[in-house]
Design a protein around this motif. Structure first.
Motif, short mmCIF file in Angstrom:
data_model
loop_
_atom_site.label_atom_id
_atom_site.label_comp_id
_atom_site.label_asym_id
_atom_site.label_seq_id
_atom_site.Cartn_x
_atom_site.Cartn_y
_atom_site.Cartn_z
N ALA A 283 0.83 -1.21 0.00
CA ALA A 283 0.00 0.00 0.00
C ALA A 283 0.87 1.25 0.00
CB ALA A 283 -0.94 0.00 1.20
N ALA A 284 1.97 1.22 0.77
CA ALA A 284 2.88 2.38 0.80
C ALA A 284 3.55 2.57 -0.55
CB ALA A 284 3.93 2.18 1.90
N LEU A 285 4.00 1.48 -1.18
CA LEU A 285 4.63 1.58 -2.50
C LEU A 285 3.64 2.06 -3.55
CD1 LEU A 285 7.17 1.09 -4.18
CD2 LEU A 285 6.45 -1.28 -4.48
N THR A 286 2.41 1.57 -3.48
CA THR A 286 1.37 2.03 -4.40
C THR A 286 1.13 3.53 -4.24
OG1 THR A 286 0.28 -0.13 -4.31
CG2 THR A 286 -1.05 1.73 -5.05
N SER A 287 1.06 3.98 -2.99
CA SER A 287 0.83 5.40 -2.72
C SER A 287 1.98 6.25 -3.27
CB SER A 287 0.67 5.62 -1.22
OG SER A 287 0.28 6.94 -0.94
N LEU A 288 3.22 5.79 -3.07
CA LEU A 288 4.38 6.54 -3.56
C LEU A 288 4.32 6.72 -5.07
CD1 LEU A 288 7.20 7.79 -3.14
CD2 LEU A 288 8.14 5.47 -3.35
N PRO A 343 -10.40 -3.03 0.16
CA PRO A 343 -9.76 -1.75 -0.20
C PRO A 343 -8.74 -1.92 -1.32
CG PRO A 343 -9.81 -2.04 2.18
CD PRO A 343 -10.22 -3.35 1.58
N ALA A 344 -8.07 -3.07 -1.37
CA ALA A 344 -7.07 -3.29 -2.43
C ALA A 344 -7.73 -3.30 -3.80
CB ALA A 344 -6.34 -4.61 -2.18
N LEU A 345 -8.87 -3.97 -3.91
CA LEU A 345 -9.59 -4.02 -5.18
C LEU A 345 -10.09 -2.63 -5.58
CD1 LEU A 345 -10.92 -5.55 -7.51
CD2 LEU A 345 -12.87 -6.02 -6.01
N LEU A 346 -10.66 -1.91 -4.63
CA LEU A 346 -11.17 -0.57 -4.92
C LEU A 346 -10.03 0.37 -5.33
CD1 LEU A 346 -13.65 -0.24 -1.92
CD2 LEU A 346 -14.25 -0.64 -4.31
N SER A 347 -8.91 0.27 -4.63
CA SER A 347 -7.75 1.11 -4.97
C SER A 347 -7.28 0.83 -6.39
CB SER A 347 -6.61 0.85 -3.99
OG SER A 347 -6.96 1.19 -2.68
N THR A 348 -7.25 -0.43 -6.76
CA THR A 348 -6.79 -0.81 -8.10
C THR A 348 -7.71 -0.25 -9.17
OG1 THR A 348 -5.87 -2.85 -7.17
CG2 THR A 348 -6.13 -2.75 -9.57
N ILE A 349 -9.01 -0.32 -8.94
CA ILE A 349 -9.98 0.25 -9.89
C ILE A 349 -9.76 1.75 -10.02
CG2 ILE A 349 -12.43 0.71 -10.30
CD1 ILE A 349 -13.00 -1.98 -8.88
N GLY A 350 -9.60 2.43 -8.88
CA GLY A 350 -9.37 3.87 -8.91
C GLY A 350 -8.10 4.24 -9.65
N LEU A 351 -7.02 3.49 -9.40
CA LEU A 351 -5.75 3.78 -10.08
C LEU A 351 -5.84 3.55 -11.58
CD1 LEU A 351 -3.12 2.32 -7.59
CD2 LEU A 351 -3.24 4.68 -8.42
N SER A 472 -0.72 -2.48 -7.04
CA SER A 472 -1.99 -2.60 -6.33
C SER A 472 -2.72 -3.88 -6.70
CB SER A 472 -2.87 -1.38 -6.65
OG SER A 472 -4.04 -1.39 -5.87
N PHE A 473 -2.67 -4.24 -7.98
CA PHE A 473 -3.33 -5.46 -8.43
C PHE A 473 -2.69 -6.70 -7.78
CE2 PHE A 473 -3.92 -9.00 -11.42
CZ PHE A 473 -5.31 -8.97 -11.56
N SER A 474 -1.37 -6.65 -7.57
CA SER A 474 -0.67 -7.81 -7.01
C SER A 474 -1.08 -8.10 -5.57
CB SER A 474 0.85 -7.58 -7.08
OG SER A 474 1.25 -6.61 -6.13
#
Length: 484
Positions: A283-288, A343-351, A472-474
């Protein structure tokens, strides 16, 4: 309202105290966001009023960012020693008093000094604000409150330039700082009465070496990014490249020493055990990576609108407004969904949506009308709004509660560093195109070259957010295997 309703099994504070704590934190957040958006608008007037050079006036903005970056990790660690209430209230008090000092400044040196104090106070607040939300609200409502916070930041970002322009036109530059004083007083009173202490037991020695090394590493990174953004200045490219390299090496050495210190310290500034949770680390790497893309776009788009398309500064601000509007429209729903779904799935869709929006901006035609720009920036805002709240929830909910403050600090650090790295990448791209123009005997880039450079930078932003989407998908399968 469910955010303030009580259930027998709820963690956190009772509903009435939640409300007061939320108002305090969100008032402080609004002040910090306004300062970040309004000050840049006011720099020309400040430079004229205080008889300062353009280079000196830029440090009115840079000094604040540098102070924040250098102290975020230290304050995140201190929160366990002095408690959330003590640290947040002290930071808010320093920020408020420094705002008054900024308003009363009679020289550029005094103003820059007050901005450093503002940055220190802002870091104390921002480093633990998400952790306070997690402490105050039960886990079942964490996504919702983070979504509401994202809406507040987006709305403040949209309103900031308009409010700043109004204050500058009617009252003068001093009032962009003075407006913080009454807001700060209200927030301090609410903080003292509502924010929990959340202090850790025990008195292990504070990691002074870690604090110094983190400050050096982050400060050098920010200075390297700032220097890279000036690579395109005529006659300074070589010196700027050497300076940026020196800062980069300093940051690398300090960063390696910091990690070594954290492995040895009895009470590390940033417990590396947090990163043992793969979900937190991803999550931190995705955010960065996502903030690198956002940082590029935030700096690149005004150049595109003004230099390539010929819009005025005010028109550029209006063209950018659909981005925060998209966040306002989507973030609350994303936060509510994150409390019930992955949250991981939702974040991936948003990204993925954010990446599409950036690609659409990179594909803008040479003479784009306002409506064509607006719907593309709206998609960017909607994608980012759908990503941010679920991803922040994923980060905060995958560390032990005793590491709340540290996790909140990591969240603030990756946001700050990501945006600065994005700005640096844009500076490198522009410097390459400027060098090409000078090689052809031109003194500056024309509109077509400006547009081409910005498009290349926007494709770099697409690459960063595509990387974030892949990371994020991973983590979706990992999230299914160990639901929070």
């Amino acid at each position: 309202m469910e955010l303030f309703s009580d259930m027998p099994s709820d963690e956190g504070l009772p509903g009435a105290e939640r409300r007061r704590a939320m108002i305090a934190v969100m008032t402080a957040t609004t002040m910090a966001v306004f300062d970040g958006t309004i000050v840049n608008v006011a720099l020309p007037q400040i430079s004229l009023a205080l008889n300062a050079s353009a280079g000196a006036s830029i440090w009115v903005a840079n000094s604040y960012l540098l102070a924040v970056a250098m102290t975020l990790a230290t304050f995140a660690s201190l929160s366990g020693r002095v408690g959330f209430r003590g640290l947040f209230t002290a930071g808010l008090g320093v920020f408020t008093l420094a705002s008054l000092g900024c308003a009363l400044s009679s020289s550029i040196g005094m103003l820059i000094g007050m901005r450093v104090l503002q940055g220190i106070g802002g870091a104390a607040m921002l480093s633990i604000a998400p952790a306070i939300h997690r402490t105050v609200f039960p886990n079942r409502l964490l996504g919702r409150i983070l979504g509401l916070n994202a809406v507040l930041v987006a709305a403040s970002t949209a309103i900031g330039p308009v409010l700043g322009g109004t204050l500058l036109a009617t009252l003068g530059w001093e009032w962009i700082f003075a407006i913080n004083v009454p807001l700060g007083i209200v927030a301090v009173v609410l903080s003292l009465s509502a924010i929990p202490d959340a202090r850790k037991p025990g008195r292990e020695p504070f990691d002074i070496a870690g604090a110094l090394l983190s400050a050096i590493a982050m400060g050098a990174l920010i200075m390297a990014a700032d220097t890279c953004s000036r690579l395109s200045e005529k006659g300074e490219a070589h010196d700027a490249a050497l300076t940026a390299a020196a800062y980069g090496v300093t940051a690398l050495v300090a960063g390696i020493a910091f990690v070594w210190d954290q492995r040895r310290a009895r009470q590390p500034l940033l417990p590396l055990a947090m990163f043992a949770s793969g979900r937190f680390s991803l999550a931190a790497l995705t955010s960065l990576a996502s903030f690198v893309g956002q940082g590029i776009a935030f700096v690149a788009l005004p150049f595109l609108f003004q230099n390539a398309y010929g819009y005025s500064a005010f028109q550029s601000a209006l063209l950018f407004t659909p981005w925060p509007i998209g966040i306002v429209l989507v973030a609350p729903h994303a936060g509510r969904l994150a409390d019930r779904h992955s949250p991981a799935l939702l974040s991936t869709i948003g990204l993925a949506l954010f990446t599409v929006g950036l690609a659409l901006l990179a594909l803008l035609p040479d003479h784009a009308p306002a409506w064509d720009i607006a719907w593309r920036t709206l998609i960017c805002g909607m994608g980012f709004g759908f990503f941010q709240s679920p991803n922040n929830r994923e980060m905060l909910s995958n560390v032990a509660r005793e590491h709340n403050g540290n996790a909140s600090g990591v969240l603030a650090i990756v946001r700050t560093f990501g945006q600065c790295l994005g700005a640096a990448l844009l500076g490198v791209v522009i410097s390459v195109y400027t060098a090409d123009a000078m090689a052809l005997g031109e003194t500056q880039m024309n509109a077509a070259q400006d547009a081409q450079a910005i498009r290349i930078a926007l494709w770099a932003a697409v690459a960063a957010t595509a990387l974030a989407t892949g990371v994020s998908f991973s983590r979706i399968r990992k999230a299914r295997a160990s639901p929070v």
